[in-house]
Design a protein around this motif. Structure first.
Motif, short mmCIF file in Angstrom:
data_model
loop_
_atom_site.label_atom_id
_atom_site.label_comp_id
_atom_site.label_asym_id
_atom_site.label_seq_id
_atom_site.Cartn_x
_atom_site.Cartn_y
_atom_site.Cartn_z
N LYS A 19 76.19 20.85 59.18
CA LYS A 19 75.25 19.74 59.03
C LYS A 19 74.08 20.11 58.12
O LYS A 19 73.61 19.29 57.33
N ALA A 20 73.62 21.36 58.22
CA ALA A 20 72.51 21.80 57.38
C ALA A 20 72.91 21.81 55.90
O ALA A 20 72.16 21.34 55.03
N PHE A 21 74.09 22.34 55.62
CA PHE A 21 74.53 22.39 54.22
C PHE A 21 74.83 20.99 53.68
O PHE A 21 74.64 20.73 52.49
N ALA A 22 75.26 20.09 54.56
CA ALA A 22 75.48 18.71 54.11
C ALA A 22 74.16 18.06 53.75
O ALA A 22 74.07 17.35 52.72
N ARG A 23 73.14 18.29 54.56
CA ARG A 23 71.82 17.71 54.27
C ARG A 23 71.22 18.30 53.01
O ARG A 23 70.47 17.63 52.30
N ALA A 24 71.50 19.58 52.75
CA ALA A 24 70.91 20.26 51.60
C ALA A 24 71.78 20.19 50.35
O ALA A 24 71.44 20.78 49.32
N ALA A 31 62.11 23.17 48.13
CA ALA A 31 61.63 21.98 48.84
C ALA A 31 62.77 21.03 49.19
O ALA A 31 62.67 20.26 50.16
N ASP A 32 63.84 21.08 48.43
CA ASP A 32 64.97 20.20 48.70
C ASP A 32 65.72 20.58 49.98
O ASP A 32 66.59 19.83 50.44
N THR A 33 65.41 21.74 50.54
CA THR A 33 66.10 22.19 51.76
C THR A 33 65.27 21.95 53.03
O THR A 33 65.75 22.21 54.13
N ALA A 39 65.87 19.96 60.56
CA ALA A 39 66.91 19.43 61.44
C ALA A 39 67.63 20.56 62.17
O ALA A 39 67.96 20.45 63.36
N ALA A 40 67.86 21.67 61.49
CA ALA A 40 68.53 22.81 62.12
C ALA A 40 67.66 23.38 63.25
O ALA A 40 68.17 23.71 64.33
N LEU A 41 66.36 23.48 63.00
CA LEU A 41 65.46 23.98 64.04
C LEU A 41 65.48 23.07 65.27
O LEU A 41 65.53 23.54 66.41
N ARG A 42 65.43 21.77 65.04
CA ARG A 42 65.43 20.83 66.16
C ARG A 42 66.72 20.92 66.96
O ARG A 42 66.73 20.71 68.18
N SER A 43 67.81 21.25 66.29
CA SER A 43 69.10 21.31 66.97
C SER A 43 69.22 22.52 67.91
O SER A 43 70.14 22.58 68.72
N LEU A 44 68.29 23.47 67.81
CA LEU A 44 68.36 24.65 68.66
C LEU A 44 68.09 24.33 70.12
O LEU A 44 68.50 25.07 71.02
N GLY A 45 67.33 23.26 70.36
CA GLY A 45 67.11 22.81 71.73
C GLY A 45 66.03 23.54 72.49
O GLY A 45 65.91 23.35 73.70
N ASP A 46 65.22 24.38 71.81
CA ASP A 46 64.17 25.09 72.55
C ASP A 46 62.89 24.29 72.67
O ASP A 46 61.99 24.66 73.43
N GLY A 47 62.75 23.20 71.89
CA GLY A 47 61.58 22.35 71.97
C GLY A 47 60.31 22.97 71.45
O GLY A 47 59.21 22.43 71.67
N HIS A 48 60.40 24.10 70.76
CA HIS A 48 59.20 24.83 70.37
C HIS A 48 59.24 25.31 68.91
O HIS A 48 58.20 25.36 68.24
N SER A 49 60.42 25.66 68.41
CA SER A 49 60.52 26.12 67.03
C SER A 49 60.01 25.04 66.09
O SER A 49 60.18 23.84 66.34
N THR A 50 59.39 25.46 64.98
CA THR A 50 58.83 24.48 64.05
C THR A 50 58.84 25.02 62.63
O THR A 50 59.11 26.21 62.40
N PHE A 51 58.53 24.15 61.68
CA PHE A 51 58.58 24.50 60.26
C PHE A 51 57.35 23.95 59.56
O PHE A 51 56.98 22.79 59.76
N TRP A 52 56.71 24.78 58.74
CA TRP A 52 55.56 24.35 57.94
C TRP A 52 55.92 24.46 56.46
O TRP A 52 56.40 25.50 56.01
N GLU A 53 55.68 23.39 55.73
CA GLU A 53 55.81 23.45 54.29
C GLU A 53 54.69 24.31 53.71
O GLU A 53 53.70 24.58 54.39
#
Length: 292
Positions: A19-24, A31-33, A39-53
């Protein structure tokens, strides 16, 4: 993510990767990734991982954030009160947080506090180490908690001369004078905003002698994030460990207090703090705070 995520054994990595490679697909620059990474981080299910541009990472890491809500005062009945907010921003922000917090603790201690209220209800997280550097003299020296990864490896938190250490290494602040009295009684206040690093402080007080918690359950992410800087300055914060108390018990959901007290929502009760009142009542029943 696959190598270090806390919940990595519960994830279908072939599905996440596809799914990640399809989105990218068609990405020409980092920035295109971003959408795929998020989405990959959210799919981990830990409710805590995050991403900053990159711009967000630069702003958050370099910003000077005043420790709003960091307060120490003496209550009328001889009890000390310390409110710890979240700790975020640059190293300068952390240093200011520790200076202000330690000064507040020392001032209240000089006034002769018989016991302490440690209020974590506005502690939304950030970096736990400045918080432990402030509350260390109240918490007391010795092992106070740990991180535990998916393989069961432990990284111990301890307090030495009032300062925090991880696996015996200083977390960045020097010693400070302990509060008066050996292990004074402490009432810890928690609520739905007590999250992440704030939950770590609550966990550090779990199983401490002469300690009781009051309020509402915490937010429910008692886990630790590790920062990973990417090639263009973006940052990935990956949840890699659970928080554990001094006995080795780990937490993976909202942490209930010893005495649950739900805030009265009626307007007439707006200025009445039932949680603080219950904490003071308990403290005044402890030997150190009993009046002749």
């Amino acid at each position: 993510m696959e190598e270090r995520s806390l919940l990595r054994r519960q994830v279908d990595w072939a599905d996440v990767r596809a799914k990640a490679f399809a989105r990218a697909r068609g990405a020409r620059k980092p920035a295109d990734t971003y959408e795929a990474i998020g989405a990959a981080l959210r799919s981990l299910g830990d409710g805590h991982s995050t991403f900053w541009e990159p711009e967000q990472a630069k702003e958050n890491v370099e910003s000077s954030v005043a420790p709003d809500g960091l307060e120490g005062r003496s209550l009328k009945n001889g009890i000390g009160y310390l409110s710890l907010p979240g700790a975020r921003g640059s190293q300068n922000s952390y240093d200011a947080y520790v200076r202000q917090g330690r000064d507040a603790v020392a001032k209240v201690d000089r006034a002769g506090a018989c016991g302490w209220v440690v209020d974590l209800r506005s502690d939304t997280g950030g970096n736990m180490w400045p918080m432990l550097a402030v509350v260390g003299p109240v918490l007391g020296d010795g092992k106070v908690g740990m991180f535990v990864d998916a393989d069961g490896r432990k990284s111990l938190w301890s307090i030495k001369h009032g300062a925090p250490y991880e696996d015996g290494k200083s977390a960045g602040w020097g010693p400070v004078r302990p509060v008066t009295g050996s292990l004074p009684p402490v009432a810890v206040l928690t609520g739905g905003l007590t999250a992440s690093a704030g939950e770590a402080v609550a966990v550090a007080f779990r199983e401490r002698p002469g300690t009781r918690s009051f309020g509402e359950p915490t937010y429910g992410i008692p886990t630790g994030n590790e920062p990973h800087r990417l090639s263009d300055g973006a940052m990935l914060f990956l949840t890699e460990v659970r928080e554990g108390d001094r006995t080795g018990r780990t937490y993976d959901a909202a942490i209930p207090p010893d005495e649950e007290i739900v805030k009265d929502p009626r307007p007439a009760a707006r200025n009445h703090d039932e949680v603080l009142q219950a904490a003071q009542t308990w403290l005044l029943g402890q030997t150190a705070c009993r009046r002749p």
